[in-house]
Scaffold this active site. Structure first.
Site, PDB file in Angstrom:
ATOM      1  N   HIS A   1       0.886  -1.174   0.000  1.00 43.93           N
ATOM      2  CA  HIS A   1       0.000   0.000   0.000  1.00 43.93           C
ATOM      3  C   HIS A   1       0.915   1.212   0.000  1.00 43.93           C
ATOM      4  O   HIS A   1       1.690   1.384   0.943  1.00 43.93           O
ATOM      5  CB  HIS A   1      -0.890   0.010   1.235  1.00 43.93           C
ATOM      6  CG  HIS A   1      -1.747  -1.215   1.354  1.00 43.93           C
ATOM      7  ND1 HIS A   1      -3.052  -1.253   0.942  1.00 43.93           N
ATOM      8  CD2 HIS A   1      -1.465  -2.458   1.821  1.00 43.93           C
ATOM      9  CE1 HIS A   1      -3.550  -2.461   1.156  1.00 43.93           C
ATOM     10  NE2 HIS A   1      -2.610  -3.221   1.686  1.00 43.93           N
TER      11      HIS A   1
ATOM     12  N   HIS B   1      -8.312  -8.206  -0.528  1.00 39.55           N
ATOM     13  CA  HIS B   1      -7.830  -8.712   0.758  1.00 39.55           C
ATOM     14  C   HIS B   1      -8.909  -9.656   1.297  1.00 39.55           C
ATOM     15  O   HIS B   1     -10.092  -9.294   1.328  1.00 39.55           O
ATOM     16  CB  HIS B   1      -7.652  -7.576   1.760  1.00 39.55           C
ATOM     17  CG  HIS B   1      -6.432  -6.728   1.553  1.00 39.55           C
ATOM     18  ND1 HIS B   1      -6.133  -6.132   0.366  1.00 39.55           N
ATOM     19  CD2 HIS B   1      -5.432  -6.381   2.414  1.00 39.55           C
ATOM     20  CE1 HIS B   1      -4.990  -5.451   0.501  1.00 39.55           C
ATOM     21  NE2 HIS B   1      -4.550  -5.583   1.734  1.00 39.55           N
TER      22      HIS B   1
ATOM     23  N   GLU C   1      -7.303 -12.468   6.044  1.00 47.27           N
ATOM     24  CA  GLU C   1      -6.203 -11.922   6.855  1.00 47.27           C
ATOM     25  C   GLU C   1      -6.649 -12.065   8.310  1.00 47.27           C
ATOM     26  O   GLU C   1      -6.115 -12.899   9.043  1.00 47.27           O
ATOM     27  CB  GLU C   1      -5.946 -10.454   6.476  1.00 47.27           C
ATOM     28  CG  GLU C   1      -4.895  -9.745   7.339  1.00 47.27           C
ATOM     29  CD  GLU C   1      -4.787  -8.228   7.050  1.00 47.27           C
ATOM     30  OE1 GLU C   1      -5.716  -7.666   6.445  1.00 47.27           O
ATOM     31  OE2 GLU C   1      -3.776  -7.617   7.466  1.00 47.27           O
TER      32      GLU C   1
HETATM   33  N1  HPA Z   1      -5.330  -5.019   5.493  1.00 42.19           N
HETATM   34  C1  HPA Z   1      -6.392  -4.272   5.209  1.00 42.19           C
HETATM   35  N2  HPA Z   1      -6.289  -3.008   4.825  1.00 42.19           N
HETATM   36  C2  HPA Z   1      -5.085  -2.464   4.722  1.00 42.19           C
HETATM   37  C3  HPA Z   1      -3.959  -3.191   5.015  1.00 42.19           C
HETATM   38  C4  HPA Z   1      -4.084  -4.542   5.417  1.00 42.19           C
HETATM   39  O1  HPA Z   1      -3.124  -5.284   5.675  1.00 42.19           O
HETATM   40  N3  HPA Z   1      -2.914  -2.347   4.821  1.00 42.19           N
HETATM   41  C5  HPA Z   1      -3.408  -1.167   4.416  1.00 42.19           C
HETATM   42  N4  HPA Z   1      -4.736  -1.234   4.350  1.00 42.19           N
HETATM   43 ZN    ZN Z   2      -2.648  -5.077   2.570  1.00 42.42          ZN
END
Ligand code: HPA
Ligand code: ZN
Length: 337
Positions: free
Chosen positions: A20, A198, A201
């Site tokens: 990012h 994403h 996570e």
């Molecule tokens: N996860 C979700 N959103 C994010 C992340 C991440 O690791 N890094 C920057 N925005």
């Molecule tokens: Zn990320």
């Protein structure tokens, strides 16, 4: 760890696919830009700000990450931030980077979309001519905001269609499943954009499933929780869906307690196309080579894994087949001796 292996992972050609750009903003640059733009900061010094980088989870990080990004106002600010990342990436022998940016973080503060994308793009073009590095942009929608907001961001982006190659989904995962963005991703697919998200996570394996089935993404960012679901694990391996794994991020955000508990090796052993990336290097204690060094130190990863990870990084990229093959040849040549 074996010094030769450490040197190998640090000097091998690689692509970075999960970074990012706002997460590359170092505290020193945050203070410099705050001074230049007269933006007040809630921290007295660089050291004071760095001390705040102790996170309990994704949300506690995001709060500080969005505060840090508030110093970015002008095209020059976005250029300076991106140039600093690209110089750092070059030192790690990153040959190609696919970079996320979060336009809503800036447009919500009154910064024009064109200011954001033009500053980043100028630095990318310069890296290509000066360092022979390739790079492209993936625009992320903030999943804690509405799908309607994502649609209006897409509208603002379309005059700049030539400056980005795809869209992604980031920010707070819990309670914001991929299917919340089904319609906007369908529209992006019609527009011929690459799709990533994403998922898995902090969120459950079910989010990985719906990112694939509903959003029809081509890569999963993070995705480490897939191993909780054996059928999903087999599917990711069978379909060779790349995962952009970020080991130091996972420790800082407490997805795993310690690096020796990280599942990168288990993912590779399950034949999943995992890659290693930095996520938000200014916040998580290191750039891509720091991630490689730390994870090779903590896990019994060997030279053959380094080779696979280097190859995976290019195979999983959105480069055209010819450029991809050229980079893969570079990797093969590097590992021949
Ligand atoms: N996860 C979700 N959103 C994010 C992340 C991440 O690791 N890094 C920057 N925005
Ligand atoms: Zn990320």
């Amino acid at each position: 760890m074996d010094e030769a292996l450490l040197r190998t992972v640090q000097t091998m050609p690689k692509a970075e696919l999960h970074i990012h750009i706002e997460g590359s903003l170092e505290p020193e640059l945050i203070f410099a830009l705050a001074g230049r733009n007269n933006v007040p900061l809630a921290y007295a010094s660089v050291e004071d700000l760095r001390r705040a980088y102790a996170f309990d989870d994704l949300q506690s990080f995001l709060d500080i990450y969005y505060a840090g990004a508030s110093v970015l106002l002008t095209e020059q600010d976005f250029y300076d931030m991106t140039r600093a990342y690209l110089q750092r990436a070059k030192a790690d022998n990153v040959r190609h980077a696919e970079i996320f940016f979060d336009p809503q973080t800036h447009t919500a503060r009154g910064v024009a979309f064109s200011v954001v994308i033009d500053g980043i793009t100028r630095a990318l073009r310069e890296a290509r001519t000066q360092h022979g590095m390739s790079g492209s942009l993936i625009m992320c929608f903030l999943r804690h905001l509405s799908e309607e907001d994502a649609f209006s961001t897409l509208e603002q982006a379309l005059p700049h269609r030539d400056k980005f190659i795809g869209v992604g989904l980031d920010s707070s995962e819990y309670g914001h499943p991929p299917e919340k963005f089904a319609r906007v991703f369908a529209r992006c697919r019609e527009l011929g954009l690459h799709l990533v998200a994403h998922a898995g996570e902090e969120g459950p394996p079910a989010y990985i499933q719906t990112a694939l089935d509903v959003l029809q993404v081509e890569r999963i960012d993070h995705g480490v929780r897939c191993l909780e679901d054996p059928a999903l694990t087999r599917r990711l391996a069978r379909e060779q869906v790349p995962l952009t794994v970020c080991p130091l991020s996972n420790i800082k955000l407490r997805v795993f307690n310690q690096l020796h508990e990280h599942n990168l090796l288990a993912l590779l052993e399950a034949d999943i196309a995992a890659t290693v990336n930095s996520d938000d290097p200014a916040y998580f204690g290191g750039y891509i080579n720091d991630n490689f060094a730390a994870v090779f130190e903590a896990l019994p990863l060997r030279r053959e894994h380094a080779y696979r990870l280097a190859r995976n990084s290019f195979t999983a990229s959105f480069l055209d087949p010819q450029a991809k093959q050229q980079y893969l040849n570079e990797v093969d040549a590097f590992f021949e001796h």
